[in-house]
Design a protein around this motif. Structure first.
Motif, PDB file in Angstrom:
ATOM      1  N   UNK A   4      12.956   3.447 -11.115  1.00  0.00           N
ATOM      2  CA  UNK A   4      14.410   3.397 -11.215  1.00  0.00           C
ATOM      3  C   UNK A   4      15.021   3.399  -9.818  1.00  0.00           C
ATOM      4  N   UNK A   5      16.012   2.512  -9.613  1.00  0.00           N
ATOM      5  CA  UNK A   5      16.765   2.423  -8.364  1.00  0.00           C
ATOM      6  C   UNK A   5      15.863   2.139  -7.161  1.00  0.00           C
ATOM      7  N   UNK A   6      14.789   1.429  -7.391  1.00  0.00           N
ATOM      8  CA  UNK A   6      13.875   1.085  -6.305  1.00  0.00           C
ATOM      9  C   UNK A   6      12.945  -0.011  -6.786  1.00  0.00           C
ATOM     10  N   UNK A   7      12.669  -0.960  -5.906  1.00  0.00           N
ATOM     11  CA  UNK A   7      11.677  -1.982  -6.230  1.00  0.00           C
ATOM     12  C   UNK A   7      10.313  -1.425  -5.834  1.00  0.00           C
ATOM     13  N   UNK A   8       9.499  -1.099  -6.829  1.00  0.00           N
ATOM     14  CA  UNK A   8       8.208  -0.503  -6.551  1.00  0.00           C
ATOM     15  C   UNK A   8       7.271  -1.479  -5.862  1.00  0.00           C
ATOM     16  N   UNK A   9       6.549  -0.988  -4.864  1.00  0.00           N
ATOM     17  CA  UNK A   9       5.568  -1.826  -4.176  1.00  0.00           C
ATOM     18  C   UNK A   9       4.426  -0.954  -3.678  1.00  0.00           C
ATOM     19  N   UNK A  10       3.210  -1.414  -3.894  1.00  0.00           N
ATOM     20  CA  UNK A  10       2.013  -0.703  -3.461  1.00  0.00           C
ATOM     21  C   UNK A  10       1.285  -1.547  -2.418  1.00  0.00           C
ATOM     22  N   UNK A  11       0.760  -0.899  -1.394  1.00  0.00           N
ATOM     23  CA  UNK A  11       0.029  -1.590  -0.336  1.00  0.00           C
ATOM     24  C   UNK A  11      -1.434  -1.172  -0.332  1.00  0.00           C
ATOM     25  N   UNK A  12      -2.284  -2.094   0.064  1.00  0.00           N
ATOM     26  CA  UNK A  12      -3.715  -1.813   0.229  1.00  0.00           C
ATOM     27  C   UNK A  12      -4.182  -2.477   1.509  1.00  0.00           C
ATOM     28  N   UNK A  13      -5.228  -1.943   2.090  1.00  0.00           N
ATOM     29  CA  UNK A  13      -5.780  -2.517   3.323  1.00  0.00           C
ATOM     30  C   UNK A  13      -7.199  -3.026   3.148  1.00  0.00           C
ATOM     31  N   UNK A  14      -7.781  -2.755   1.974  1.00  0.00           N
ATOM     32  CA  UNK A  14      -9.152  -3.220   1.741  1.00  0.00           C
ATOM     33  C   UNK A  14      -9.443  -3.208   0.238  1.00  0.00           C
ATOM     34  N   UNK A  15     -10.639  -3.629  -0.116  1.00  0.00           N
ATOM     35  CA  UNK A  15     -11.032  -3.719  -1.525  1.00  0.00           C
ATOM     36  C   UNK A  15     -10.999  -2.350  -2.198  1.00  0.00           C
ATOM     37  N   UNK A  16     -11.474  -1.334  -1.513  1.00  0.00           N
ATOM     38  CA  UNK A  16     -11.522  -0.004  -2.125  1.00  0.00           C
ATOM     39  C   UNK A  16     -10.119   0.516  -2.433  1.00  0.00           C
ATOM     40  N   UNK A  17      -9.173   0.324  -1.502  1.00  0.00           N
ATOM     41  CA  UNK A  17      -7.782   0.717  -1.764  1.00  0.00           C
ATOM     42  C   UNK A  17      -7.237  -0.019  -2.981  1.00  0.00           C
ATOM     43  N   UNK A  18      -7.477  -1.312  -3.020  1.00  0.00           N
ATOM     44  CA  UNK A  18      -6.957  -2.124  -4.122  1.00  0.00           C
ATOM     45  C   UNK A  18      -7.566  -1.697  -5.455  1.00  0.00           C
ATOM     46  N   UNK A  19      -8.869  -1.392  -5.437  1.00  0.00           N
ATOM     47  CA  UNK A  19      -9.527  -0.960  -6.670  1.00  0.00           C
ATOM     48  C   UNK A  19      -8.928   0.358  -7.160  1.00  0.00           C
ATOM     49  N   UNK A  20      -8.665   1.279  -6.247  1.00  0.00           N
ATOM     50  CA  UNK A  20      -8.050   2.553  -6.626  1.00  0.00           C
ATOM     51  C   UNK A  20      -6.673   2.335  -7.230  1.00  0.00           C
ATOM     52  N   UNK A  21      -5.860   1.488  -6.596  1.00  0.00           N
ATOM     53  CA  UNK A  21      -4.534   1.189  -7.148  1.00  0.00           C
ATOM     54  C   UNK A  21      -4.657   0.569  -8.541  1.00  0.00           C
ATOM     55  N   UNK A  22      -5.593  -0.364  -8.690  1.00  0.00           N
ATOM     56  CA  UNK A  22      -5.778  -1.030  -9.987  1.00  0.00           C
ATOM     57  C   UNK A  22      -6.082  -0.016 -11.075  1.00  0.00           C
ATOM     58  N   UNK A  23      -7.016   0.871 -10.811  1.00  0.00           N
ATOM     59  CA  UNK A  23      -7.438   1.816 -11.848  1.00  0.00           C
ATOM     60  C   UNK A  23      -6.348   2.838 -12.155  1.00  0.00           C
ATOM     61  N   UNK A  24      -5.633   3.295 -11.135  1.00  0.00           N
ATOM     62  CA  UNK A  24      -4.554   4.254 -11.380  1.00  0.00           C
ATOM     63  C   UNK A  24      -3.385   3.613 -12.110  1.00  0.00           C
ATOM     64  N   UNK A  25      -3.008   2.411 -11.675  1.00  0.00           N
ATOM     65  CA  UNK A  25      -1.854   1.760 -12.305  1.00  0.00           C
ATOM     66  C   UNK A  25      -2.160   1.330 -13.738  1.00  0.00           C
ATOM     67  N   UNK A  26      -3.369   0.878 -13.980  1.00  0.00           N
ATOM     68  CA  UNK A  26      -3.716   0.508 -15.351  1.00  0.00           C
ATOM     69  C   UNK A  26      -3.706   1.738 -16.247  1.00  0.00           C
ATOM     70  N   UNK A  27      -4.201   2.852 -15.729  1.00  0.00           N
ATOM     71  CA  UNK A  27      -4.192   4.090 -16.506  1.00  0.00           C
ATOM     72  C   UNK A  27      -2.766   4.506 -16.850  1.00  0.00           C
TER      73      UNK A  27
END
Length: 479
Positions: free
Chosen positions: A385-408
């Protein structure tokens, strides 16, 4: 065209004739026209009551915790016992601590659907091709629903898919191709055989629905849900290019859209639950089942299951999915994503957002994590709410963590998390508070790659079919 009497209460039990197909003749349908088969599919395969099917999947996931009141009195009750063995991933999880049986009915209901799909496919195929394409639509629907039924069965009672080589010998589930009662015992097929069957059914279903009559409704199997399950089985087989292709095709053709921030802010459990028939992200809705365990428990003094602390902690404070009465209520006691009385939906639903997550996972596992993060942010950007959400990653492991948390977070309590836990080989811990005022607890541990990812066969199958292979489950560790 011959008329066939269908006994609606037939169900497949994987044992000898007298036991594996019981029936009652108090409800008969005699289909003689294609339209009647259309109604049979709706009433018998998509809307049929399935009891408390798959509630154990919720309880076993890390989205659930337990709650004990701060005071214990004479009228205080503990409502956790029925599912406690499932919550602790017990070796024989169908026996409660008091020795009662708690059998999940999913095996019975999904194999019943398989049998009905076989029967309907056989008889619909005998009709001459019709200019309206009704026959092709019906064939596509039953092929899709049969593949979906096998997907649940193999992902509950079969071994997790780990590689093509492992799948050649790994324990799958029985395949039933019969269209009538047979006096024989059923044994397990391999994972490879089950996955081949699902893929063939889904591809045939897609082809038939592309050529057949179009029904633009979330209550009939459609091309969107077929492609969704194709993307699931390709993910499980690590066929990442195929996942990307299927998701691309789906998102190019579908009319469904990601839920917007504005729509998310209108959700409330009493009049407009998140999962409702007018939600434009829903692609398919089926199965009429009981409210989840604990849904009817309202006394604050009751011991009960609740939303887990670590799930709640994943959400940002302005994440709309965390707001009271969107995913759960203010006490974290009731799941509010859907209430069948207000939603107009059935009780198992699939949304277009999953295409973005499945494609994101495929990109990430291919090493193309920037593209994966783009898909993740397509959904996340509409969740604050009241913000455009954005997530950043710097490598595959970061991206995988974001994927699993956001899907959950996105799909909590939508019958998905347990399947991801076993697919990713995750370790899970469940804290179980003692029913007392001293605040003590112990912790159940489901170890990574645990054999208890494979659910025990229903007890009545274990007692009557000695030829079917049993999973080798172990005692749960505690600390």
């Amino acid at each position: 065209m011959k008329q066939v009497i269908y006994i609606i209460s037939l169900y497949f039990m994987c044992t000898s004739c007298s036991d594996f197909l019981d029936y009652k003749d108090n409800d008969k349908v005699i289909p003689g026209e294609l339209d009647q088969y259309s109604e049979l599919i709706a009433g018998e395969l998509t809307q049929k009551y399935v009891g408390a099917s798959c509630h154990n999947l919720w309880i076993m996931s890390d989205d659930f915790g337990t709650f004990v009141p701060s005071w214990i009195g004479d009228r205080t009750t503990d409502n956790r016992e029925t599912y406690q063995s499932w919550y602790g991933w017990a070796k024989e999880s169908q026996i409660t601590p008091k020795g009662d049986e708690k059998i999940d009915p999913a095996w019975e209901h999904f194999y019943h659907k398989v049998l009905m799909c076989n029967i309907i496919e056989r008889d619909v195929d005998e009709f001459e091709n019709d200019p309206e394409g009704v026959k092709l639509r019906l064939l596509g629907e039953v092929q899709a629903l049969r593949a979906m039924s096998y997907w649940y069965l193999v992902n509950m009672y079969g071994e997790p898919y780990r590689s093509a080589e492992q799948a050649k010998t790994a324990m799958g589930v029985p395949i039933n191709k019969e269209t009538s009662i047979k006096d024989k015992l059923y044994t397990r097929s391999t994972l490879q055989e089950v996955y081949e069957l699902m893929e063939v059914d889904l591809k045939n279903a897609l082809q038939n629905l592309e050529k057949g009559e179009q029904k633009h409704t979330i209550f009939r199997a459609n091309k969107d849900v077929i492609r969704l399950f194709l993307s699931r089985i390709y993910l499980e087989q690590r066929k990442y290019d195929d996942v990307i292709t299927v998701c691309n095709d789906a998102l190019k053709e579908t009319t469904r859209t990601i839920i917007s921030v504005e729509e998310m802010l209108t959700y409330n459990s009493s009049t407009n639950p998140m999962l409702n028939k007018n939600n434009n992200s829903l692609i398919f809705s089926w199965l009429n089942r009981d409210a989840y365990p604990g849904m009817s428990v309202s006394e604050y003094s009751s011991g009960r299951y609740c939303v887990s602390e670590d799930l709640v902690a994943l959400f940002a404070s302005n994440d709309i999915r965390k707001y009271s009465n969107v995913s759960w209520d203010g006490n974290k006691q009731h799941i509010q994503k859907y209430r069948s009385q207000e939603s107009g939906c059935e009780d198992m639903n699939y949304r277009v957002e999953e295409f973005y997550f499945n494609r994101a996972e495929a990109y990430i596992e291919k090493g193309e994590w920037e593209l994966g993060m783009k898909d993740i942010n397509e959904v996340y950007s509409r969740r604050l709410e009241e913000e455009v959400g954005h997530l950043d990653a710097t490598n595959v492991d970061d991206a995988r963590t974001h994927l699993r948390n956001e899907k959950r977070k996105e799909f909590c309590f939508e019958d998905m998390r347990w399947f991801d836990i076993r697919r990713w080989g995750l370790e899970v811990e469940h804290r179980f508070y003692n029913f007392s005022m001293d605040g003590t607890y112990f912790t159940y541990i489901l170890e990574a790659e645990s054999p208890n990812y494979v659910l025990p066969l229903p007890l009545d199958i274990q007692r009557r079919n000695f030829e079917i292979e049993q999973p080798k489950r172990v005692e749960t560790k505690t600390k």
